[in-house]
Write a protein that holds these residues in place. Structure first.
Motif, mmCIF file in Angstrom:
data_model
loop_
_atom_site.group_PDB
_atom_site.id
_atom_site.type_symbol
_atom_site.label_atom_id
_atom_site.label_comp_id
_atom_site.label_asym_id
_atom_site.label_seq_id
_atom_site.Cartn_x
_atom_site.Cartn_y
_atom_site.Cartn_z
ATOM 1 N N SER A 197 -24.571 12.893 20.668
ATOM 2 C CA SER A 197 -25.778 12.313 20.193
ATOM 3 C C SER A 197 -26.537 13.434 19.686
ATOM 4 O O SER A 197 -26.399 14.705 20.069
ATOM 5 C CB SER A 197 -26.614 11.714 21.470
ATOM 6 N N THR A 198 -27.444 13.013 18.509
ATOM 7 C CA THR A 198 -28.289 14.196 18.208
ATOM 8 C C THR A 198 -29.764 13.859 17.993
ATOM 9 O O THR A 198 -30.048 12.555 17.804
ATOM 10 C CB THR A 198 -27.779 14.366 16.675
ATOM 11 N N VAL A 199 -30.620 14.513 18.315
ATOM 12 C CA VAL A 199 -32.174 14.464 18.326
ATOM 13 C C VAL A 199 -32.723 15.268 17.241
ATOM 14 O O VAL A 199 -32.578 16.729 17.699
ATOM 15 C CB VAL A 199 -32.808 14.495 19.588
ATOM 16 N N ASN A 200 -33.610 15.024 16.448
ATOM 17 C CA ASN A 200 -34.287 16.042 15.382
ATOM 18 C C ASN A 200 -35.681 15.752 15.615
ATOM 19 O O ASN A 200 -36.108 14.632 15.787
ATOM 20 C CB ASN A 200 -33.844 15.716 14.053
ATOM 21 N N ARG A 201 -36.629 17.075 15.806
ATOM 22 C CA ARG A 201 -38.170 16.656 15.975
ATOM 23 C C ARG A 201 -38.606 17.784 14.936
ATOM 24 O O ARG A 201 -38.305 18.855 14.817
ATOM 25 C CB ARG A 201 -38.341 17.079 17.187
ATOM 26 N N TRP A 202 -39.634 17.279 13.958
ATOM 27 C CA TRP A 202 -40.385 18.049 13.218
ATOM 28 C C TRP A 202 -41.758 17.402 12.750
ATOM 29 O O TRP A 202 -42.023 16.415 13.018
ATOM 30 C CB TRP A 202 -39.561 18.475 12.013
ATOM 31 N N GLU A 203 -42.425 18.049 12.286
ATOM 32 C CA GLU A 203 -43.786 17.680 11.960
ATOM 33 C C GLU A 203 -43.531 17.306 10.383
ATOM 34 O O GLU A 203 -43.430 18.090 9.465
ATOM 35 C CB GLU A 203 -44.689 18.757 11.945
ATOM 36 N N TYR A 204 -43.968 15.877 10.275
ATOM 37 C CA TYR A 204 -44.252 15.131 8.854
ATOM 38 C C TYR A 204 -45.451 14.584 8.567
ATOM 39 O O TYR A 204 -46.075 13.875 9.375
ATOM 40 C CB TYR A 204 -42.925 14.308 8.831
ATOM 41 N N GLN A 205 -46.083 15.233 7.497
ATOM 42 C CA GLN A 205 -47.419 14.888 7.034
ATOM 43 C C GLN A 205 -48.339 14.639 8.269
ATOM 44 O O GLN A 205 -48.995 13.814 8.414
ATOM 45 C CB GLN A 205 -47.248 13.211 6.429
ATOM 46 N N GLY A 206 -48.273 15.876 8.908
ATOM 47 C CA GLY A 206 -49.334 16.068 10.108
ATOM 48 C C GLY A 206 -48.927 15.500 11.628
ATOM 49 O O GLY A 206 -49.776 15.439 12.507
ATOM 50 N N LYS A 207 -47.820 14.518 11.477
ATOM 51 C CA LYS A 207 -47.640 13.919 12.629
ATOM 52 C C LYS A 207 -46.249 14.442 13.147
ATOM 53 O O LYS A 207 -45.061 14.748 12.287
ATOM 54 C CB LYS A 207 -47.463 12.539 12.398
ATOM 55 N N GLN A 208 -46.113 14.376 14.522
ATOM 56 C CA GLN A 208 -44.717 14.709 15.040
ATOM 57 C C GLN A 208 -43.788 13.702 14.783
ATOM 58 O O GLN A 208 -44.013 12.249 15.235
ATOM 59 C CB GLN A 208 -44.934 15.075 16.543
ATOM 60 N N MET A 209 -42.606 13.800 14.445
ATOM 61 C CA MET A 209 -41.379 12.969 14.027
ATOM 62 C C MET A 209 -40.465 13.193 14.804
ATOM 63 O O MET A 209 -39.861 14.437 14.848
ATOM 64 C CB MET A 209 -41.375 12.637 12.433
ATOM 65 N N THR A 524 -38.783 9.721 1.155
ATOM 66 C CA THR A 524 -38.946 9.220 2.351
ATOM 67 C C THR A 524 -38.739 10.483 3.419
ATOM 68 O O THR A 524 -38.319 11.534 2.788
ATOM 69 C CB THR A 524 -37.950 8.189 2.854
ATOM 70 N N PRO A 525 -39.037 10.366 4.629
ATOM 71 C CA PRO A 525 -38.807 11.724 5.468
ATOM 72 C C PRO A 525 -37.266 12.114 5.207
ATOM 73 O O PRO A 525 -36.464 11.348 5.663
ATOM 74 C CB PRO A 525 -39.191 11.318 6.823
ATOM 75 N N GLN A 526 -36.880 13.347 5.400
ATOM 76 C CA GLN A 526 -35.733 13.698 5.041
ATOM 77 C C GLN A 526 -35.576 15.036 5.592
ATOM 78 O O GLN A 526 -36.104 15.879 5.452
ATOM 79 C CB GLN A 526 -35.031 13.486 3.561
ATOM 80 N N LEU A 527 -34.274 15.332 6.173
ATOM 81 C CA LEU A 527 -33.966 16.692 6.834
ATOM 82 C C LEU A 527 -32.644 16.971 5.872
ATOM 83 O O LEU A 527 -31.824 16.156 5.856
ATOM 84 C CB LEU A 527 -33.715 16.738 8.235
#
Length: 695
Positions: A197-209, A524-527
């Motif tokens: 499993s993989t979990v990614n966390r980052w800030e997108y447009q001022g909100k934690q995603m 759209t939000p992309q990593l």
């Protein structure tokens, strides 16, 4: 009296081996064959330090009965083998030579039996005669005798893990007085299952995603290979060639799910088919002018490879559109290498040239129009012309020995994207990379060597692509055509006292590449995960103890890998501690048992932080029948299912944590039958091994 004579011969051989340098005459086979008939009960070191090389004696030790060459390498210090892939601690994959010729595929190690190996040399500071990117060289010397006529050997291996894998290798050769003909056929069906499993966390447009996914990856692949060739030897002259064809067909699948923030997971299937083909042809000429003590050698290599990759990401519930893509890759290599060895100033001079031309064409088609707005279709071409000249000189001066070399290389790299040359990425370079090693041995039980080398390492072509790969709704993977060549400075210290050896390696790398994950500009939000250039310093230190105690051959290695890397305000400096304890035991009636324990602490390796895996154990048993013609071997890997593969990454304010469960635990059974095994006299090799590795 006979044992006394043998002991004296062994002492002389070991004394000569400690002072052996590049270009000196090898110990004759007649001495080794004579010693094979006598059992020597004295305890002695299996692995010794000779200059900048770890030299392991296989003949006459318990290691000659462990199986094939892969099994031998598993038992030697500083070397690890996983799924037949050889790695050197702190240095990565080595160049491997068998009786002076470069190895072309892993199956050659499987075909070579341990009782046909005389010794193994691990060169930890390769000189100018090797590609500048070569960080370690593994040399295997055999002791097989020539018998005219036909020889046949077939080995079948089956692995039972989460999935079953089977492979078969058939070797045939015919030996005449001057001519040798050989052919090899191989088939492999490999399959594995990896869950995670993989979990990614980052800030997108001022909100934690938060974006997460689960994976259940199946990797079935079928590989077929055929090779034919010849060698002709007449006096001091020999020449030969071979042709190899390889075909690969893989049908990978990943059945899992993906989710965003607190949403319900959405089922996701990823299926991709890969069809690959490669043609490899090589010729050589070798000549020794005994009156002048001169050795001349030439290698020529041609390789062409094609691969087609079809990928489809689908969502069974039908809420999201399918995403399909097609990628085709075409590569060519033309290479030649010529060198001469001759005496100079009471030493040996090796000088020559190594030249190559490579071309890689990569086409990528995105079939989903919506995704194509931020992952567009593209076509790129990369071509490189490389011309190199090298010279290396070595000499023994009493208790001192010295080796010095220099390599000059001209590189013309051209990159084209969608038919337009990119002048920012295309470049021409003139490179000079020197190396020097100085050794001192005051007494037989003490030796020390200090070496320094500058090298240029070019990234693999797979990382130089501009194409992007769709992984999920919010994840992309891709290469980086703007990657620069790495400039590496390497200082190494080697020491030996009796059965103890130490190796310390300090490396300063400018513009090496490391993987990062960062936000990608899209509707759209992309990593995006891709390689980037970084500067890193590293210290790799190992303490080794090795000795044969009657029928028991243990070796112990403890080490520490520490690095200093800073990227985007983040530091990746946590050291990693490692250990291994390997054992080989000979029992009566021809039984041989191996038992290995190894582990590591958690630590940083470039931008990745790996979790600890303190205890892993493998064991095996081997027995030979029918006057050594039939061999049965049973191995058990990761007995306690303790190997950990979890890792994390924190780059550009993106935190990724990955949990993986590999199928390392399993049972392997190997059955081999051989009829009149022979030594191959093919003296040719691959003219540009580093370019083949990059392709």
């Amino acid at each position: 009296m006979k044992k006394v004579i043998v002991s004296v011969l062994l002492a002389c051989a070991c004394s000569l081996g400690v002072r052996a340098q590049i270009g000196q005459v090898e110990m004759p086979d007649s001495l080794v064959r004579e010693l094979e008939e006598v059992v020597v009960n004295a305890n002695r070191s299996v692995t010794r330090l000779e200059g900048t090389s770890l030299v392991s004696t296989i003949a006459g030790t318990s290691l000659e009965n462990v199986g094939n060459a892969v099994d031998v390498l598993r038992q030697l210090p500083m070397i690890s083998v996983r799924d037949n892939a050889v790695e050197i601690a702190g240095k990565g994959a080595p160049e491997i030579f068998i009786d002076g010729r470069p190895m072309r595929d892993d199956r050659e190690l499987q075909s070579l039996q341990s009782d046909n190996i005389r010794r193994v040399e691990l060169v930890l500071a390769p000189g100018a005669q090797y590609d500048s990117s070569t960080r370690a060289v593994l040399k295997i010397f055999t002791r097989r005798k020539f018998v005219r006529g036909l020889s046949v050997r077939d080995e079948v291996n089956a692995d039972w893990r989460r999935r079953t894998s089977v492979n078969d290798v058939l070797d045939m050769s015919w030996h005449g007085s001057k001519l040798e003909l050989f052919a090899t056929g191989a088939y492999a069906h490999n399959n594995s299952l990896i869950k995670g499993s993989t979990v990614n966390r980052w800030e997108y447009q001022g909100k934690q995603m938060t974006v997460g996914s689960t994976q259940r990856n199946n990797y079935p692949v079928n590989i077929g290979q055929g090779k034919v060739g010849f060698n002709y030897v007449s006096g001091e002259h020999s020449f030969g060639g071979y042709y190899r064809y390889l075909s690969e067909h893989a049908d990978y699948s990943n059945h899992g799910s993906e989710w965003v923030d607190g949403e319900e997971p959405v089922a996701r299937n990823i299926d991709w088919e890969i069809v690959g083909r490669s043609h490899l042809a090589s010729v050589y000429y070798d000549c020794r002018l005994s009156k002048r003590d001169v050795h001349l050698h030439f290698d020529g290599t041609f390789r062409r490879s094609d691969s087609d990759n079809h990928s489809l990401t689908s969502y069974p519930d039908g809420m999201l559109s399918d995403v399909g893509s097609v990628q085709d890759k075409r590569s060519w290599l033309y290479a030649g290498k010529f060198y001469a060895e001759l005496p100079l100033w009471r030493g040996v001079l090796t000088a020559g040239t190594q030249d190559s031309y490579t071309s890689t064409s990569l086409g990528y088609v995105m079939e989903n129009e919506e995704v194509g707005s931020y992952i567009p279709s593209s076509h790129s071409d990369a071509a490189q012309t490389s011309v190199a000249a090298f010279a290396s000189w070595s000499r023994v001066l009493g208790k001192w020995n010295v080796t010095a070399g220099v390599r000059w290389e001209y590189v013309d790299y051209r990159y084209t994207l969608n038919g337009k040359r990119d002048d920012e990425i295309s470049r021409r370079d003139h490179l000079v990379t020197p190396d020097v090693a100085i050794g001192y041995s005051p007494v037989d039980d003490v030796e020390m060597t200090l070496s320094y080398k500058v090298s240029t390492v070019r990234p693999p072509y797979a990382q130089l692509t501009s194409g992007l790969t769709y992984v999920g709704r919010h994840e992309i993977e891709g290469g980086n055509p703007a990657l620069r060549d790495e400039r590496m400075h390497d200082v190494q210290l080697f020491g030996r006292w009796r059965d103890f050896m130490v190796q310390a390696d300090y490396v300063r790398s400018i513009d090496t590449y490391a993987f990062v994950k960062r936000p990608y500009d899209a509707p759209t939000p992309q990593l995006l995960m891709q390689p980037v250039n970084v500067d890193v310093s590293g210290l790799y230190a190992y303490l080794i103890w090795s000795r044969q105690v009657k029928r028991w051959t243990p070796n112990v290695t403890v080490g520490c890998n520490a690095q200093w890397l800073e990227l985007g305000g983040e530091r990746y400096n946590r050291p990693m501690w490692t250990y291994s304890f390997r054992n080989t035991l000979e029992l009566p009636h021809g039984w041989t048992i191996t038992a290995d324990v190894s582990g590591r602490s958690g630590g940083d390796m470039q931008t990745n932080r790996f979790a600890s895996s303190w205890f892993g154990m493998n064991a095996g048993v081997r027995k030979r029948f029918l006057n050594k013609a039939l061999t049965l071997k049973l191995d058990v890997t990761d007995i306690f299912n303790t190997e950990c593969n979890d890792w994390s990454m924190h780059t550009y304010n993106v935190d990724m944590r990955k949990t993986q469960s590999y199928d390392r635990r399993g049972i392997s059974l190997s059955v081999a039958y051989q009829f009149q095994p022979k030594k191959s006299r093919y003296k040719g090799g691959v003219a540009s091994q580093s370019e083949l590795n990059r392709m």
